[in-house]
Design a protein around this motif. Sequence first.
Motif, short mmCIF file in Angstrom:
data_model
loop_
_atom_site.label_atom_id
_atom_site.label_comp_id
_atom_site.label_asym_id
_atom_site.label_seq_id
_atom_site.Cartn_x
_atom_site.Cartn_y
_atom_site.Cartn_z
N VAL A 941 -5.97 -6.36 53.45
CA VAL A 941 -6.40 -4.96 53.45
C VAL A 941 -7.27 -4.72 54.68
CG1 VAL A 941 -7.76 -3.23 52.24
CG2 VAL A 941 -6.29 -4.78 50.95
N LEU A 942 -6.73 -3.91 55.63
CA LEU A 942 -7.46 -3.63 56.87
C LEU A 942 -8.12 -2.26 56.87
CD1 LEU A 942 -4.88 -5.03 59.46
CD2 LEU A 942 -6.74 -6.25 58.30
N ASN A 943 -7.62 -1.33 56.02
CA ASN A 943 -8.20 0.02 55.99
C ASN A 943 -8.02 0.60 54.59
OD1 ASN A 943 -5.49 1.16 55.88
ND2 ASN A 943 -5.38 0.69 58.08
N TYR A 944 -8.53 1.80 54.40
CA TYR A 944 -8.50 2.41 53.06
C TYR A 944 -7.08 2.81 52.63
CZ TYR A 944 -13.59 2.62 53.39
OH TYR A 944 -14.91 2.29 53.51
N LYS A 945 -6.24 3.13 53.58
CA LYS A 945 -4.86 3.48 53.24
C LYS A 945 -4.13 2.28 52.65
CE LYS A 945 -0.55 5.28 55.17
NZ LYS A 945 0.15 5.75 56.40
N ILE A 946 -4.28 1.14 53.34
CA ILE A 946 -3.67 -0.09 52.82
C ILE A 946 -4.31 -0.47 51.49
CG2 ILE A 946 -3.27 -2.53 53.30
CD1 ILE A 946 -3.25 -1.88 56.26
N LEU A 947 -5.60 -0.22 51.36
CA LEU A 947 -6.30 -0.54 50.12
C LEU A 947 -5.71 0.21 48.93
CD1 LEU A 947 -8.66 -1.84 48.56
CD2 LEU A 947 -10.07 0.09 49.27
N ARG A 948 -5.47 1.51 49.11
CA ARG A 948 -4.91 2.30 48.01
C ARG A 948 -3.52 1.79 47.63
NH1 ARG A 948 -7.61 6.38 50.96
NH2 ARG A 948 -5.69 6.83 52.16
N ASP A 949 -2.70 1.48 48.62
CA ASP A 949 -1.36 0.96 48.35
C ASP A 949 -1.43 -0.42 47.70
OD1 ASP A 949 1.62 1.01 48.75
OD2 ASP A 949 1.11 -0.75 49.96
N TYR A 950 -2.35 -1.24 48.17
CA TYR A 950 -2.51 -2.60 47.67
C TYR A 950 -2.90 -2.60 46.20
CZ TYR A 950 -4.15 -7.51 47.69
OH TYR A 950 -4.32 -8.84 47.43
N MET A 951 -3.80 -1.69 45.83
CA MET A 951 -4.28 -1.65 44.44
C MET A 951 -3.30 -0.95 43.50
SD MET A 951 -6.93 -3.40 44.67
CE MET A 951 -7.34 -3.25 42.94
N SER A 952 -2.38 -0.21 44.05
CA SER A 952 -1.42 0.50 43.20
C SER A 952 -0.31 -0.40 42.68
CB SER A 952 -0.79 1.67 43.97
OG SER A 952 -0.01 1.19 45.07
N ARG A 953 -0.12 -1.54 43.31
CA ARG A 953 0.95 -2.45 42.88
C ARG A 953 0.45 -3.40 41.80
NH1 ARG A 953 3.28 -4.41 48.79
NH2 ARG A 953 3.69 -2.31 49.64
#
Length: 1005
Positions: A941-953
């Motif tokens: 996770v490098l930024n908040y966008k990736i964070l949201r996608d990462y946590m949604s899976r």
Amino acid sequence: MSLRGRQGPPKLERLESVMSQFSGSLDQDDLQDDPEELDLSGHTDLCGEPRNISFQAIYNFLPFKSLDGVIFLEEVPILVQVTEVERFTSTRVLNPNLYTIELSHGDFKWKIKRRFKHFQALHQELLKFRALLKIPLPGRIHSVKRSFKGRKLIHGEHIPALPRRPDALVKEEQLISRKLQLEDFLRNILKKPLYRTHPATVSHSSNIFPCPCPYKKALTIKCSTYRQAHWWGHSIDEFSQIFGQDFLRENRHGSFTPVRENTTSKWFVNAAGYFDAIADALEEAKEEIFITAWWLSPEIFLKRPVVDGNMWRLDHVLKRKAQEGVKIFVLLFKEVEVVMGLNSEYTKKTLMGLHPNIRVIRHPDHMPSTALLWAHHEKLVVIDQSLAFLGGIDLAYGRWDDSQHRLTDVGSVRRSPQHSPALSPSLTHQSVATVEEGEDMKFNVVVEEIQTEEGGAGKAGDSGSVEDPGEICASLILPLVEEQGENNLNLPTGRLLRTPSEKSHHSSDETESKHYSRYSLNSRTPLTRECYTKSLSLLSSDSYSLGQHHSLPLPYETSSLRSYIGSTELCGETRFWHGKDYCNFILKDWVKLNKPFDDFIDRHKTPRMPWHDIGVLVHGKAARDIARHFIQRWNFTKLVKKRSGAMCYPCLMPKSLSAPVVPAEYSGKSTQANVQLLRSVCQWSIGTKVHEESIHLAYVSAIQNSKHFIYIENQFFISCADKSIHNSIGDALTERILRAYREKKKFRVYVVMPLLPGFEGDISSGGGQAIKAIMHFNYRTMCRGEHSIIERLKCVMADCWIKYISFCGLRTHADLDGRLVTELIYVHSKLMIVDDCTIIIGSANINDRSMLGKRDSEMAVVVEDTEFQPSVMDGESYQAGRFALSLREECFRLVLGLLGDKTDISDPISDRFYKEIWMVTAAKNASVYDKVFRCLPTDAVLNYKILRDYMSRPCMAAEDPAQACAELKKIRGFLVQFPLYFLSEENLFPSFNSKEGIMPIELWT
């Protein structure tokens, strides 16, 4: 002032009151022996057996002229010698002679100077005193005399008369005989107890002219002449030069104390052994207990599991000792209540309500308009000024932990060392019977099948037999009884029986096993149903399953979640943490601390956050130094809080530095080493005009002088000086690595820290401003920005920095109610080990708050080994210190999952260990946890966008528990790589429109 020790001479205050009215010229005859003048100290039937005066007597002040004071030591003579006579015939016509008198009493020696008029005044006062004894007023002295009628009276030697000739008429050649006469007069006066303890005698034979000034940090001595003032000044200076050199000279690192050699020391990894040792030490306290803490929870249990009711609950221990007469003094940090929820006011009221011998002061007081940003962060427990505990562990909720670092604590107790039902559904050779009584009571009885002979005698194979046929050979699931009141926890004190077939199962932590073995659940008393029907119990946890009963591998490669406590000890998910003690402070901070046994998070849904910490015990002169620090803080706080009622508290006094005997319980289990006390203190915290930052200087010095490796465990890692950061620990590490690179020598730096800062907040949703603020400064020190360690190393050695320094965290996993869960282990240690020879342990974090001295108050010790043993360093033989080596290996084996393993970790800088064990274990564990749990923080996770996608899976643990269990078998220990790239594309410093953003930067650094 005098001290109330034992019952001294009879009370004569009312006789003293008529002294001023007693006029007339008394006959200047000798003080002859009176047949009725009794040496009361010689009659043990009246005065009791002679005994030592307790140190506590110094706090029982009496008026200076009181006759009840114990001024001198019992059965210790007072030696007197007139050593010198100075003659001043021109200025002193009537009293030309000045006599120098040397007195010695036991180990004490002092000098006084007196003229003949002082001897005359003493003689006059004693004549008055003797005459008043003959006045027929009713009093105890007369009944005492009557009680001795008919007995053999004690006759002392003749007390010679005071010479009648004035000094002005004494010729110079007569001075020698004059000296002997005065010496003989004073010596014989001091032999008689009734005269020796008289205020006139005490004043004559010492320099006691008390004038206490409680509102100033000074002792005012009023003198009648300039010469007398000069004598006082000279005596104080002489005394300080002889006995105070340790605190007057310039000591190493700028510390206020020197290095104490041959100091008994003992380390503790995690709070289980630390709390256990504190409990034993508190129980042995005879005179004083000093406690200071950032946070203190009165209702915590010091020995666990809780099988002795409230016996080892902290407030019960302190109350028990206070009732025995031990004086207990507690210093608490007074927090800003709207910012921190420590509720120190509740702690103070709770402790003060236990017993009058417990005194509590909170500091600092915050003004209504301004609040002090700094805190008293040190954690100390001092016993009788001879034994001291310190480190990073508060006597508070959430701190107790052991080498298992459990995530779950749902309350069941298993006596038999079988697999956990949660993971092993079949209960082999066991049957479970559940008995319910009413809605509030439930307990389980696990009865082991026992082979019986025809005669009915019980047997258990060939492993043993039941000594008493009446004993019930059964394993019981004992419910822990918890009364949900404000501050009451009622626990059963019944014991569990040992089944003859049980085998010894030892804890992976040998120290903890020894501690628990003293309080095992064994008994030879038959257990009956009645012992369970006396109290209510919590519902025992149900036997839940994980997926399709897949076994879950733990970091210690165990096959279940059970807790191996020790030989024939509790097994199972026993409740170690009660009420507020079960916590996960990143998920939710503590609330309603005045209700200590009410859970504030659901332990069936939320795992607790394990706590990793280090403590140390020191003895002797080093403990005296720590006690002196506490006393300095106490006395300063008492003075600055004079308006809040603290003036009624006593000023504390340090004991002498004479080394006490090592307690028997620590002989052979500890190490002898050189120990120096280190502090961070200044004007606001302790009243010193010059601040002390000896902890910071000791860290930098140890790093600069290191030769092979540095191992650091710390709660924070904020350093590398610039305009906002001022401590230079990170700079020293960088320079030391660069020097090793230039010299082409192996050098390793290990840094272990929390994966996330310990503040409430949800980082998965982008929240937690306080968490991100600390992360910003941690990453700025490690790898982000031109001042960071890794960036500065990359400028010189490119990617070779990884050969020199490693950043890691700790994480573990468990099964909770049929779900796989994971949580970081919160590293709260403040530890640095250098070259297996030097160790710094204390309360100081690696940040400006702890290191600069002008901010938080801190305490630490630097321990340097003097006992060595053969070891290995970079493949070559090496002499390693016993204290440092044993602590480093314990820490390494704990985090690497090698407790009980024979893997060689003696060489901390070899390529085999650094690359193949340390780095590989950390990388593999981190990879598995990311794959199974998709946990945060992570390098993915490098930024908040990736964070949201990462946590949604969804994670593997939820979708495929069987595969997740297979992956988790690869986990070894707790060590994981620190995610250096987590949110690296975001600015983690709080925005200025948030409350965290408008706070001064110094608050976070």
